[in-house]
Design an enzyme around this catalytic site. Sequence first.
Site, PDB file in Angstrom:
ATOM      1  N   TYR A  11      50.300  42.385  42.609  1.00 59.99           N
ATOM      2  CA  TYR A  11      50.210  41.030  42.040  1.00 59.99           C
ATOM      3  C   TYR A  11      51.530  40.278  42.239  1.00 59.99           C
ATOM      4  O   TYR A  11      51.544  39.166  42.756  1.00 59.99           O
ATOM      5  CB  TYR A  11      49.856  41.118  40.556  1.00 59.99           C
ATOM      6  N   SER A  23      53.337  32.674  39.961  1.00 62.38           N
ATOM      7  CA  SER A  23      53.473  33.280  38.625  1.00 62.38           C
ATOM      8  C   SER A  23      54.935  33.562  38.307  1.00 62.38           C
ATOM      9  O   SER A  23      55.762  33.752  39.219  1.00 62.38           O
ATOM     10  CB  SER A  23      52.699  34.594  38.601  1.00 62.38           C
TER      11      SER A  23
HETATM   12  N1  LIG Z   1      47.156  33.480  32.450  1.00 62.90           N
HETATM   13  C1  LIG Z   1      48.396  33.778  32.764  1.00 62.90           C
HETATM   14  O1  LIG Z   1      49.177  34.251  31.918  1.00 62.90           O
HETATM   15  C2  LIG Z   1      48.897  33.511  34.165  1.00 62.90           C
HETATM   16  C3  LIG Z   1      50.286  33.567  34.379  1.00 62.90           C
HETATM   17  C4  LIG Z   1      50.766  33.331  35.653  1.00 62.90           C
HETATM   18  C5  LIG Z   1      49.911  32.996  36.681  1.00 62.90           C
HETATM   19  N2  LIG Z   1      48.564  32.955  36.454  1.00 62.90           N
HETATM   20  C6  LIG Z   1      47.690  32.598  37.572  1.00 62.90           C
HETATM   21  O2  LIG Z   1      46.925  31.476  37.224  1.00 62.90           O
HETATM   22  C7  LIG Z   1      45.754  31.423  38.034  1.00 62.90           C
HETATM   23  C8  LIG Z   1      44.563  31.095  37.158  1.00 62.90           C
HETATM   24  O3  LIG Z   1      44.306  32.168  36.286  1.00 62.90           O
HETATM   25  P1  LIG Z   1      43.969  31.955  34.745  1.00 62.90           P
HETATM   26  O4  LIG Z   1      45.082  32.503  33.977  1.00 62.90           O
HETATM   27  O5  LIG Z   1      43.520  30.586  34.490  1.00 62.90           O
HETATM   28  O6  LIG Z   1      42.773  33.031  34.582  1.00 62.90           O
HETATM   29  P2  LIG Z   1      41.190  32.866  34.436  1.00 62.90           P
HETATM   30  O7  LIG Z   1      40.855  32.073  33.225  1.00 62.90           O
HETATM   31  O8  LIG Z   1      40.670  34.250  34.531  1.00 62.90           O
HETATM   32  O9  LIG Z   1      40.756  32.057  35.728  1.00 62.90           O
HETATM   33  C9  LIG Z   1      40.821  32.618  37.002  1.00 62.90           C
HETATM   34  C10 LIG Z   1      39.925  31.857  37.950  1.00 62.90           C
HETATM   35  O10 LIG Z   1      40.022  32.457  39.250  1.00 62.90           O
HETATM   36  C11 LIG Z   1      38.715  32.805  39.704  1.00 62.90           C
HETATM   37  N3  LIG Z   1      38.775  34.050  40.493  1.00 62.90           N
HETATM   38  C12 LIG Z   1      39.345  35.221  40.145  1.00 62.90           C
HETATM   39  N4  LIG Z   1      39.179  36.131  41.105  1.00 62.90           N
HETATM   40  C13 LIG Z   1      38.475  35.519  42.079  1.00 62.90           C
HETATM   41  C14 LIG Z   1      37.952  35.938  43.336  1.00 62.90           C
HETATM   42  N5  LIG Z   1      38.124  37.176  43.778  1.00 62.90           N
HETATM   43  N6  LIG Z   1      37.266  35.056  44.080  1.00 62.90           N
HETATM   44  C15 LIG Z   1      37.064  33.809  43.640  1.00 62.90           C
HETATM   45  N7  LIG Z   1      37.514  33.343  42.471  1.00 62.90           N
HETATM   46  C16 LIG Z   1      38.210  34.190  41.699  1.00 62.90           C
HETATM   47  C17 LIG Z   1      37.916  33.018  38.431  1.00 62.90           C
HETATM   48  O11 LIG Z   1      36.541  32.866  38.737  1.00 62.90           O
HETATM   49  P3  LIG Z   1      35.395  33.535  37.823  1.00 62.90           P
HETATM   50  O12 LIG Z   1      35.984  33.675  36.456  1.00 62.90           O
HETATM   51  O13 LIG Z   1      34.284  32.555  37.874  1.00 62.90           O
HETATM   52  O14 LIG Z   1      35.098  34.842  38.428  1.00 62.90           O
HETATM   53  C18 LIG Z   1      38.454  31.931  37.542  1.00 62.90           C
HETATM   54  O15 LIG Z   1      37.822  30.722  37.825  1.00 62.90           O
HETATM   55  C19 LIG Z   1      45.665  32.781  38.720  1.00 62.90           C
HETATM   56  O16 LIG Z   1      46.066  32.650  40.061  1.00 62.90           O
HETATM   57  C20 LIG Z   1      46.648  33.641  37.960  1.00 62.90           C
HETATM   58  O17 LIG Z   1      47.184  34.656  38.754  1.00 62.90           O
HETATM   59  C21 LIG Z   1      48.057  33.185  35.212  1.00 62.90           C
END
Ligand SMILES: NC(=O)c1ccc[n+]([C@@H]2O[C@H](COP(=O)([O-])OP(=O)(O)OC[C@H]3O[C@@H](n4cnc5c(N)ncnc54)[C@H](OP(=O)(O)O)[C@@H]3O)[C@@H](O)[C@H]2O)c1
Length: 266
Positions: free
Chosen positions: A151, A138
């Site tokens: 985080y 991130s």
């Molecule tokens: N969105 C942002 O602004 C951003 C910025 C920087 C980095 N990130 C990173 O990008 C990655 C993807 O996130 P996203 O933004 O695409 O969010 P998202 O739409 O909420 O997707 C997150 C995914 O991770 C799964 N997940 C979360 N906690 C989990 C757990 N304890 N065990 C198993 N699976 C779990 C969720 O599964 P379920 O929904 O099925 O529970 C979902 O499939 C993450 O690592 C996040 O930290 C996001």
Amino acid sequence: MKNKTAVITGATSGIGAAFACEFARQGYDLVITGRRKEKIEAMAERLRQEYGADVDVIMAELSEMEGVQNVIDNIKGRQIEILVNNAGFGANSLYQISDLAVMEQLAKVNVLAPMELIHAVLPGMLEYGKGTVINISSESVYMIVPKNAVYSGAKAFLKSFTEGLYLDLMGTGVRVMAVCPGLTHTDFHEKIGMDKSRQTDRGQIKWMAPEKVVEIALKDLERGKVICIPGSHTKMLTHLLNLIPRKSYYQFMYNFSRKNFGKKAV
Ligand SMILES: NC(=O)c1ccc[n+]([C@@H]2O[C@H](COP(=O)([O-])OP(=O)(O)OC[C@H]3O[C@@H](n4cnc5c(N)ncnc54)[C@H](OP(=O)(O)O)[C@@H]3O)[C@@H](O)[C@H]2O)c1
């Protein structure tokens, strides 16, 4: 010949779902993990219908060793060409009043689960002399803000771990890359209580589509980059913030958070 397989954790929505679509489009068979059953099954069906991909869904809680082991057991014996450690969730509370159990889950999903999964797929990749591991870190590694201590720390581990792995794997044919996205339109922020209406560009705060993150990540991978920071605005912001002396940075971030996210932020 069997199709090549990509494993993507957390492909229910957001960045993981965008990776799944892209690799399905490229002809990969997929193993995707998630927890929201209906949503990930619908995603799998879409990938089968739209791209003809062979998709296996694994329901897995990755903050628990059983969940991680379930994924490992399911992919045992398969030639995995790509692993994307994407699953993760955020936090939005001061560490001193946070639920420690939740903080531990956050660290396990971002630290232990990727370590275990990478260790499980590497022997096959090394034997084959080819493979790709993408870890989703991130921008918070560079832009540390209040209410995000665990985080940011966990994502910093993932970034440094990736760089160390890159060195360990040099010359083996296995590629590793960490992606450090900025604000991205996914389900992530709503899960930590941010209303959708607030997920809009404001000044230097810019949001990106998950598909764009994936597009840039895969281009950077082809260029041989080890760290990918998607988007010129994110790159510029992280660079500028790192030029500020640390003490001034902390004061700036404290004031910025109070102004933008209210007094309760700090
Ligand atoms: N969105 C942002 O602004 C951003 C910025 C920087 C980095 N990130 C990173 O990008 C990655 C993807 O996130 P996203 O933004 O695409 O969010 P998202 O739409 O909420 O997707 C997150 C995914 O991770 C799964 N997940 C979360 N906690 C989990 C757990 N304890 N065990 C198993 N699976 C779990 C969720 O599964 P379920 O929904 O099925 O529970 C979902 O499939 C993450 O690592 C996040 O930290 C996001």
